[in-house]
Design a protein around this motif. Structure first.
Motif: not given
Length: 284
Positions: A139-142, A144-147, A226-227
């Motif tokens: 939903v959020l997409g890849p 660092q913040a999304s992880v 992730g990142a």
């Protein structure tokens, strides 16, 4: 005289910190320095590449050698401490904050509200935390913040169950009943008595949760969720080096070792804090 000396020295012996715990805190201290001020430990630019110097062996210039693009591996691992620690701490803060909110609502309100929230938490706990994190990433997409958000959201149900159990215990205590009798409003009662007296086990458990969050975050970065390159995040560094295992196995060994040592150190420190909290509670 001998008995009195023994009685005096016994408590001191109990308060001694095991050597393993001292080492764990020392490792955590080095990691914090690497995260906050990486320039003190590494002088090379972690993003500077030199293809002509790719796969260089360890030397005085490159302590751990270079990767497939000629980047200094040691510097990338030092700078990567920020991404892994911020992920672990950030995800844990989200999990604890969400857990406190849902746990207090369920434990204090009780009745229909408690049943609805508890059944919802049971449904979420039936799914692995990594699966919940994967759905959140979708939903959020890849990134660092999304992880951080994905891992934190995946760990909220477990945190909420712990908070709820603590709130139920505090809710039945005598001082809460006295406060209600004196006419203290529910919001003030929750803020001044229920939440502060429920946070002990939650915060101790949160320390252990930092290590778990780091593992989940590294796993998501390893899967490419992730990142993004060229970020020197440990999971991503590990993922980029897996195709070179046959010619440069050290590229995978070192980031894997960083993740392992970090998680072990945090777990040891968390277990020690947990034992001390339990022993102090039992002595009261």
């Amino acid at each position: 005289m001998t008995l009195s000396l023994t009685a005096r020295t016994a408590p001191a012996r109990r308060e001694r910190v095991p050597a393993g715990v001292v080492v764990a805190f020392a490792v955590i201290g080095v990691l914090v320095v690497a995260a906050v001020a990486p320039g003190l430990l590494a002088t090379e630019d972690p993003l500077a590449s030199d293809p002509a110097d790719a796969f260089a062996p360890p030397s005085l210039e490159h302590w751990l050698g270079t990767d497939q693009l000629g980047r200094d591996l040691y510097s990338r691992l030092v700078y990567g401490a920020w991404y892994s620690l911020s992920l672990g701490v950030g995800a844990t803060v989200i999990a604890v904050a969400g857990g406190i909110l849902l746990g207090v609502i369920a434990g204090y309100a009780r009745g229909v509200t408690d049943r609805v929230v508890s059944r919802g938490l049971d449904v979420l706990l039936a799914f692995p935390e990594v699966l919940v994190a994967l759905v959140a990433i979708a939903v959020l997409g890849p990134g660092q913040a999304s992880v951080i958000w994905a891992v934190g959201l995946g760990r909220i149900p477990g945190s909420a169950r712990l908070v709820r159990s603590q709130v139920l215990q505090v809710r039945q205590s005598g001082y809460v009943g006295s406060a209600l009798t004196l006419g203290l409003s529910p919001l003030r009662l929750i803020a001044r008595h229920v939440v502060p007296n429920s946070l002990g086990p939650v915060l101790v458990n949160a320390v252990l949760g930092v290590g778990v969050s780091i593992i989940f975050g590294a796993a998501l970065s390893f899967l490419g969720l992730g990142a993004v390159p060229p970020t020197p995040e440990w999971g991503l560094v590990l993922a980029e080096s897996r195709q070179y295992l046959s010619i440069a196995p050290a590229l995978s060994i070192w980031p894997g070792l960083c993740i392992t040592v970090t998680v072990v150190a945090i777990t040891v420190a968390g277990r020690w804090a947990q034992q001390r909290y339990v022993s102090r509670r039992s002595s009261l």
